[in-house]
Design a protein around this motif. Structure first.
Motif, PDB file in Angstrom:
ATOM      1  N   UNK A   1       0.827  -1.202   0.000  1.00  0.00           N
ATOM      2  CA  UNK A   1       0.000   0.000   0.000  1.00  0.00           C
ATOM      3  C   UNK A   1       0.866   1.260   0.000  1.00  0.00           C
ATOM      4  N   UNK A   2       1.943   1.246   0.808  1.00  0.00           N
ATOM      5  CA  UNK A   2       2.854   2.391   0.803  1.00  0.00           C
ATOM      6  C   UNK A   2       3.518   2.561  -0.554  1.00  0.00           C
ATOM      7  N   UNK A   3       3.860   1.440  -1.192  1.00  0.00           N
ATOM      8  CA  UNK A   3       4.468   1.512  -2.516  1.00  0.00           C
ATOM      9  C   UNK A   3       3.505   2.146  -3.512  1.00  0.00           C
ATOM     10  N   UNK A   4       2.214   1.783  -3.438  1.00  0.00           N
ATOM     11  CA  UNK A   4       1.222   2.367  -4.338  1.00  0.00           C
ATOM     12  C   UNK A   4       1.025   3.853  -4.044  1.00  0.00           C
TER      13      UNK A   4
ATOM     14  N   UNK B   1      -6.085 -10.131   2.962  1.00  0.00           N
ATOM     15  CA  UNK B   1      -4.691 -10.487   2.729  1.00  0.00           C
ATOM     16  C   UNK B   1      -3.758  -9.324   2.501  1.00  0.00           C
ATOM     17  N   UNK B   2      -4.292  -8.101   2.415  1.00  0.00           N
ATOM     18  CA  UNK B   2      -3.429  -6.939   2.155  1.00  0.00           C
ATOM     19  C   UNK B   2      -2.687  -6.519   3.420  1.00  0.00           C
ATOM     20  N   UNK B   3      -3.363  -6.553   4.563  1.00  0.00           N
ATOM     21  CA  UNK B   3      -2.763  -6.089   5.816  1.00  0.00           C
ATOM     22  C   UNK B   3      -2.584  -7.240   6.801  1.00  0.00           C
ATOM     23  N   UNK B   4      -1.606  -7.074   7.683  1.00  0.00           N
ATOM     24  CA  UNK B   4      -1.286  -8.089   8.686  1.00  0.00           C
ATOM     25  C   UNK B   4      -1.017  -7.398  10.016  1.00  0.00           C
ATOM     26  N   UNK B   5      -1.692  -7.788  11.102  1.00  0.00           N
ATOM     27  CA  UNK B   5      -1.403  -7.181  12.409  1.00  0.00           C
ATOM     28  C   UNK B   5       0.064  -7.371  12.783  1.00  0.00           C
ATOM     29  N   UNK B   6       0.631  -6.321  13.380  1.00  0.00           N
ATOM     30  CA  UNK B   6       2.010  -6.408  13.853  1.00  0.00           C
ATOM     31  C   UNK B   6       3.055  -5.930  12.874  1.00  0.00           C
ATOM     32  N   UNK B   7       2.677  -5.732  11.620  1.00  0.00           N
ATOM     33  CA  UNK B   7       3.644  -5.191  10.661  1.00  0.00           C
ATOM     34  C   UNK B   7       3.763  -3.681  10.855  1.00  0.00           C
TER      35      UNK B   7
ATOM     36  N   UNK C   1      -6.835   6.505  -6.641  1.00  0.00           N
ATOM     37  CA  UNK C   1      -5.903   6.026  -7.657  1.00  0.00           C
ATOM     38  C   UNK C   1      -5.994   4.507  -7.773  1.00  0.00           C
ATOM     39  N   UNK C   2      -5.741   3.943  -8.957  1.00  0.00           N
ATOM     40  CA  UNK C   2      -5.900   2.488  -9.138  1.00  0.00           C
ATOM     41  C   UNK C   2      -5.065   1.656  -8.172  1.00  0.00           C
TER      42      UNK C   2
ATOM     43  N   UNK D   1      -6.875  -2.114  -3.750  1.00  0.00           N
ATOM     44  CA  UNK D   1      -6.505  -2.854  -2.545  1.00  0.00           C
ATOM     45  C   UNK D   1      -7.394  -2.512  -1.349  1.00  0.00           C
ATOM     46  N   UNK D   2      -8.368  -1.631  -1.546  1.00  0.00           N
ATOM     47  CA  UNK D   2      -9.286  -1.225  -0.489  1.00  0.00           C
ATOM     48  C   UNK D   2     -10.701  -1.523  -0.940  1.00  0.00           C
ATOM     49  N   UNK D   3     -11.537  -1.986  -0.006  1.00  0.00           N
ATOM     50  CA  UNK D   3     -12.894  -2.405  -0.401  1.00  0.00           C
ATOM     51  C   UNK D   3     -13.959  -1.383  -0.058  1.00  0.00           C
ATOM     52  N   UNK D   4     -13.847  -0.730   1.094  1.00  0.00           N
ATOM     53  CA  UNK D   4     -14.858   0.252   1.503  1.00  0.00           C
ATOM     54  C   UNK D   4     -14.179   1.373   2.268  1.00  0.00           C
ATOM     55  N   UNK D   5     -14.819   2.544   2.274  1.00  0.00           N
ATOM     56  CA  UNK D   5     -14.307   3.696   3.010  1.00  0.00           C
ATOM     57  C   UNK D   5     -15.403   4.234   3.913  1.00  0.00           C
ATOM     58  N   UNK D   6     -15.017   4.552   5.143  1.00  0.00           N
ATOM     59  CA  UNK D   6     -15.983   5.057   6.113  1.00  0.00           C
ATOM     60  C   UNK D   6     -16.267   6.535   5.870  1.00  0.00           C
ATOM     61  N   UNK D   7     -17.531   6.897   5.777  1.00  0.00           N
ATOM     62  CA  UNK D   7     -18.056   8.255   5.697  1.00  0.00           C
ATOM     63  C   UNK D   7     -17.819   8.937   4.355  1.00  0.00           C
ATOM     64  N   UNK D   8     -16.574   8.949   3.861  1.00  0.00           N
ATOM     65  CA  UNK D   8     -16.238   9.737   2.683  1.00  0.00           C
ATOM     66  C   UNK D   8     -16.593   8.994   1.401  1.00  0.00           C
ATOM     67  N   UNK D   9     -16.974   9.773   0.391  1.00  0.00           N
ATOM     68  CA  UNK D   9     -17.294   9.230  -0.930  1.00  0.00           C
ATOM     69  C   UNK D   9     -17.076  10.342  -1.953  1.00  0.00           C
TER      70      UNK D   9
END
Length: 555
Positions: A200-203, A350-356, A456-457, A462-470
């Protein structure tokens, strides 16, 4: 409460008593003791860190903030109230016996008023190491223009050219050895190479480049605009806090004593000369004599100790029944924190992992309000939703990703003050976020800019939903402004509440060497001295300030 002897009080007079073993206090104590400045007593209200410290201990884990168990459990009003003005009016009317002293000025009891004023959990470090032991281990310097502002407030010894040597003295920067960085200091500085950052940081990084934000491999170079890896004070995922970096090697010195569980209630004076402190030790009130007192209790703790001691706005002190020692109306004023807005999204499976690692890349850029570089934007990755203060996880997202927009140089100011002389009463903290309309507008522009990154693509896929904002809310100027006003949060970067400046400045509390105006043998060494907040998280600048002041104390 009775007075009883204690081993630290048995010393006839300590040379230095330092109040607070946080970032600044740990550095100050270590440096004074190592330079044989006499016997040094370091007092900390919280507990010590375990020694040895297991890598799994929360204070060692740089992948998360520590917001429970090692903090002052403060509550803050994100805006302001009229409480201070009511108290000042009472002081002018004759002090605590004046009419209305028990009321709130708003038709209710004190408890009801506090329920309205104190809304936001504002946890600040209460442990040896202080904020550096519980924060995100981000080691970003202030910028040259920040220190130009310090100079403009009457502090010529704090120009960029004069503070740079002390930044270098404290750091061991393995990535950029050279004339801008130190390579032998106690604090390790490390960055994640671009090829190893999270996807995600790379994107995000790639989209910054596409939108014209140039690469800036060293965010501590003094240059303003650019995107690059965040320098951090962690090694292999372990947080290296001020206690670990600065204090550990000094604990065995015969002239240094660390006392935890010691809550300082006030500074003791003979006329205007500080002669020691009063502290609660093991539940008992104890007098500790000292030739010099240094307050390093932070931007909330230091002004509160001063006010209890009779140093502050004389009108406020009279309203509380505290005899004024020095009338300094700037004590507790000019409190500032970085306001930020975080847009939270749910990552794809699968995109994020706790502890990273949770912060790897940051970008400084213009929000678009004008041409100024005024916001820092970056991702918060691999975040477990239950750890986010104020985040109500109604959607059942166990992991979240945030894109954070932090205003680098806010104009809004708050204050911290007592509304009771009771030494156990919590301070009133009013952060004043967004009370200057320009801050709100800059954040609104920053949110729109951040939304363009999220859409951005590389990120959107890599994200499915966003809270509040659209797209719809972003298109509405009124909705964006309302959202920013209600969602902006502080960065836990409290600073400025006892700002340094010349005696001709009616709001300055101390001179540029930390000596409290109108007093003798009393200094401040912490972020409360900042005349303006740095354009970055405050911890590295706090360490630098303590390093510089400790040297001037010795000299």
């Amino acid at each position: 409460m009775t007075t009883t002897p204690d081993p630290v009080a048995a010393v006839r007079a300590w040379e230095y008593v330092i109040v607070g073993a946080g970032s600044a206090g740990a550095v100050t104590a270590a440096r004074l003791a190592a330079r044989d400045s006499g016997n040094v007593l370091l007092l900390e209200a919280g507990c010590d860190q375990p020694r040895p410290r297991d890598r799994a201990h929360p204070l060692a884990d740089a992948s998360r903030l520590v917001l429970a168990g090692y903090n002052w459990d403060y509550r803050a009003n994100l805006r302001t109230s009229g409480r201070l003005e009511d108290l000042l009016a009472r002081g002018r009317a004759g002090g605590p016996g004046a009419a209305g002293a028990a009321g709130t000025g708003a038709g209710g009891g004190r408890a009801a008023a506090r329920a309205l004023w104190e809304r936001f959990p504002y946890q600040l470090g209460k442990v040896v190491g202080g904020g550096s032991a519980v924060n995100g281990a981000i080691a970003l310097r202030g910028l040259p223009r920040d220190f130009a502002a310090w100079e403009a407030h009457g502090n010529p010894d704090w120009s960029w050219e004069r503070v740079l040597p002390f930044y270098k003295d404290i750091e061991n920067d393995a990535d950029f050895p050279g004339h801008l960085h130190g390579d032998s200091g106690p604090l390790p500085i490390r960055r994640t190479p671009r090829e190893k950052v999270h996807e995600l940081d790379a994107a995000f990084w790639e989209e910054c480049n596409r939108q014209g934000v140039a690469d800036l491999p060293d965010l501590n170079s003094g240059e303003e605009a650019g995107v690059g890896p965040i320098p951090g004070n962690s090694v292999d995922g372990e947080r290296v806090d001020a206690a670990t970096a600065f204090l550990a090697d000094s604990r065995g010195l015969p002239n240094l004593r660390l006392r935890t569980g010691a809550r300082v209630t006030r500074v003791l004076f003979e006329k205007n000369r500080a002669v020691g402190v009063e502290a609660e030790l093991d539940g008992r009130l104890t007098t500790i004599r000292a030739r010099h007192v240094v307050l390093s209790a932070g931007a909330v703790g230091t002004p509160v100790v001063l006010q209890r001691s009779g140093v502050g706005d004389a009108g406020l002190l009279r309203a509380l029944g505290i005899a004024p020692v020095v009338d300094l109306p700037g004590v507790g004023r000019n409190l500032v924190d970085h306001p930020s807005v975080v847009i939270w999204s749910r990552p794809a499976d699968g995109v994020c992992t706790p502890g990273l690692p949770w912060r790897q890349v940051a970008a400084r850029m213009s929000s678009g309000y004008d041409g100024e570089v005024d916001v820092q934007v970056g991702l918060l990755n691999n975040v477990e939703s239950h750890t986010v203060p104020g985040f109500v996880d109604r959607l059942g997202w166990p992991l979240v990703v945030g894109i954070s927009v932090m205003l680098m140089r806010p104009r809004s100011r708050g204050r911290v003050f007592l509304d009771s002389a009771d030494p156990h009463a919590a301070p009133v903290i009013e952060l004043g976020l967004g009370t200057d309309a320009e801050d709100v507008e800059r954040l609104c522009h920053g949110v729109r800019r951040a939304w363009s990154f999220l859409r951005s693509p590389g990120l959107a896929s890599r994200l499915t939903r966003t809270q509040f904002w659209s797209d719809r809310t972003i298109a509405s100027e009124g909705v964006v402004r309302s959202g920013v006003r209600h969602i902006m949060n502080p960065g836990w970067h409290a600073a400025g509440s006892c700002r340094m400046g010349p005696g001709t400045d009616p709001w300055a509390v101390a001179d540029q060497e930390g000596r409290v105006h109108g007093t003798e043998n009393l200094r401040i060494a912490d972020a409360s001295l900042f005349p303006a907040i740095p354009s970055a998280p405050t911890n590295l600048t706090t360490l630098m300030l303590a390093e510089k002041l400790a040297r001037s104390m010795k000299e």
